[in-house]
Write a protein that holds these residues in place. Structure first.
Motif, mmCIF file in Angstrom:
data_model
loop_
_atom_site.group_PDB
_atom_site.id
_atom_site.type_symbol
_atom_site.label_atom_id
_atom_site.label_comp_id
_atom_site.label_asym_id
_atom_site.label_seq_id
_atom_site.Cartn_x
_atom_site.Cartn_y
_atom_site.Cartn_z
ATOM 1 N N HIS A 196 31.006 -18.671 -51.585
ATOM 2 C CA HIS A 196 30.425 -19.762 -52.361
ATOM 3 C C HIS A 196 31.340 -20.988 -52.310
ATOM 4 C CE1 HIS A 196 27.545 -16.893 -54.110
ATOM 5 N NE2 HIS A 196 28.568 -16.100 -54.366
ATOM 6 N N ASP A 198 30.892 -24.161 -51.806
ATOM 7 C CA ASP A 198 30.442 -25.354 -52.517
ATOM 8 C C ASP A 198 30.709 -25.231 -54.014
ATOM 9 O OD1 ASP A 198 29.596 -26.372 -50.123
ATOM 10 O OD2 ASP A 198 27.470 -25.912 -50.441
ATOM 11 N N ASP A 201 34.448 -25.571 -54.663
ATOM 12 C CA ASP A 201 34.857 -26.979 -54.642
ATOM 13 C C ASP A 201 34.413 -27.701 -55.904
ATOM 14 O OD1 ASP A 201 36.031 -26.659 -52.172
ATOM 15 O OD2 ASP A 201 34.331 -27.458 -51.049
ATOM 16 N N SER A 267 23.618 -29.510 -56.913
ATOM 17 C CA SER A 267 24.942 -28.872 -56.889
ATOM 18 C C SER A 267 25.187 -28.074 -58.163
ATOM 19 C CB SER A 267 26.040 -29.922 -56.705
ATOM 20 O OG SER A 267 26.039 -30.859 -57.776
ATOM 21 N N ARG A 270 23.050 -24.766 -58.489
ATOM 22 C CA ARG A 270 23.558 -23.596 -57.761
ATOM 23 C C ARG A 270 24.335 -22.653 -58.685
ATOM 24 N NH1 ARG A 270 25.161 -27.506 -53.717
ATOM 25 N NH2 ARG A 270 23.604 -27.561 -52.045
#
Length: 386
Positions: A196, A198, A201, A267, A270
């Motif tokens: 994962h 993303d 981050d 984002s 998710r």
């Protein structure tokens, strides 16, 4: 009955969480015997929950009294003090990156903290598989602990460190937790840097939060390359059954949540849609504020058993500070009764003040305003380790 001296008393701690174990550890450091009883079958019977920040003015004070502060620093994650606040569009509003040596509130996984405390105790201190049902006996003692399965134990002091739905609390108070109107749904992400990236981050090394006034998200980096996400909403406590679902209906719950967060950025969504495994339902309960009780010479409470508050970073820290102060009072008082009086003289006003400050605080978890820490000038002068 004359209240016994702590050094000759049978001290029973109910609950092997951070508060109960801290109390037992400090008692043993001062030469006092204590037995901890816990309902779990063993230390690995269930997941211990997410990461904790232990703060310099309470949790770390307790660990210093326990002789475990340096060991804690060896295990803790100072980088976990990083904090990001975003809006539902994913725009970063506030970002705190801890400086080198900053140790105001380093993070540690709850399980690692529990292991640190357990390993510090004398063998046999914790008796597993002991689920307390009731307490009987006269108020001035001795007390009789009744455990599921028929086991009974006579004791001179009962310390309720058994959390929100304490079985010790009824011995001193009729108060029961009430639902705050706000519920958490926990989601897990494993092997985040590889599986994962993303989300890794987005969250960084600490926590990331966003809210729109009605709903929120809080993501928290844990050790072992894990992230936990708390989906926060104002909702009935039985919202899952009201929607004709069970907690195991992961796909249907996910679809419902994605509709409720439809206007949020992809984002952030998710954090709802990409979790590994099922969700965990965690409705938020609190005790009335203030919560006090008439002095009892053989029973007292600490932590959530005494002052259950919204999850705003104070619970474990206050529990451990309570534990330290109670243990030190027992180590220094001539009788159990004297120690309880001294401890509650400090603990009850402090917990009352904090509970009143945080009353209704579950609503703050949904606020779209920047939290107080984002405006705190003291962030530039946090304690550091040389």
């Amino acid at each position: 009955m004359t209240s016994p001296a702590p050094r000759h008393a049978r001290i029973s701690v109910i609950g092997a969480g951070p508060g109960g174990l801290t109390c037992a550890r400090i008692l043993q450091r001062h030469g006092l015997a204590a037995t901890v009883y816990d309902r779990d079958a063993g230390p690995d019977a269930r997941d211990q929950g997410g990461t904790l920040d232990l703060r310099v003015d309470d949790g770390q004070v307790a660990l210093r009294e326990a002789g475990l502060l340096e060991a804690f620093f060896d295990l803790a994650r100072p980088e976990g003090q990083e904090m990001r606040q975003m809006n539902p569009d994913g725009q970063l509003l506030f970002h705190h990156v801890p400086g080198d040596g900053e140790l105001f509130k380093p993070e540690i996984d709850r399980g690692r903290l529990r292991t640190l405390l357990l390993d510090s105790l004398q063998p046999g201190t914790v008796q597993w598989g002991r689920a307390l049902t009731t307490i009987s006996g006269p108020a001035d003692g001795p007390r009789l602990l009744h455990f599921a399965g028929g086991c009974t134990v006579e004791t001179d002091l009962v310390i309720g460190a058994d959390g929100a739905f304490s079985r010790v609390r009824p011995a001193v108070s009729p108060a029961v937790p009430h639902y705050s109107g706000v519920s958490f749904l926990e989601a897990w992400f494993s092997d985040v840097d590889q599986r994962h990236p993303d989300i890794a981050d987005l969250v960084g090394q600490g926590g990331a939060a966003a809210a729109d006034g009605e709903r929120g998200l809080f993501a928290q980096r844990n050790g072992g390359d894990h992230i936990r996400v708390y989906i926060i909403r104002r909702t009935p406590a039985d919202w899952i059954t009201q929607n004709g679902l069970t907690i195991n209906d992961t796909d249907a719950i996910r679809a419902l949540l994605l509709k409720q967060y439809a206007h949020w950025s992809p984002s952030l969504r998710r954090l709802i849609s990409d979790n590994d495994g099922p969700y965990v339902d965690r409705p938020i309960h609190t005790l009335p504020a203030p919560h006090t009780w008439a002095h009892n010479p053989t029973v007292t409470l600490l932590g959530d058993a005494a002052h259950l508050m919204p999850p705003l970073g104070v619970g474990v820290n206050l529990a451990m500070l309570d534990a330290a102060e109670l243990a030190l009072a027992l180590a220094g008082a001539p009788t159990i009764d004297d120690a309880i009086r001294a401890y509650e003289h400090t603990m009850l006003p402090r917990s009352t003040e904090m509970a009143q400050l945080l009353e209704g605080g579950a609503e703050h978890l949904l606020s779209d305003e920047l939290p107080d820490f984002a405006r705190d000038d003291d962030l530039q002068t946090l304690p550091r380790r040389s």
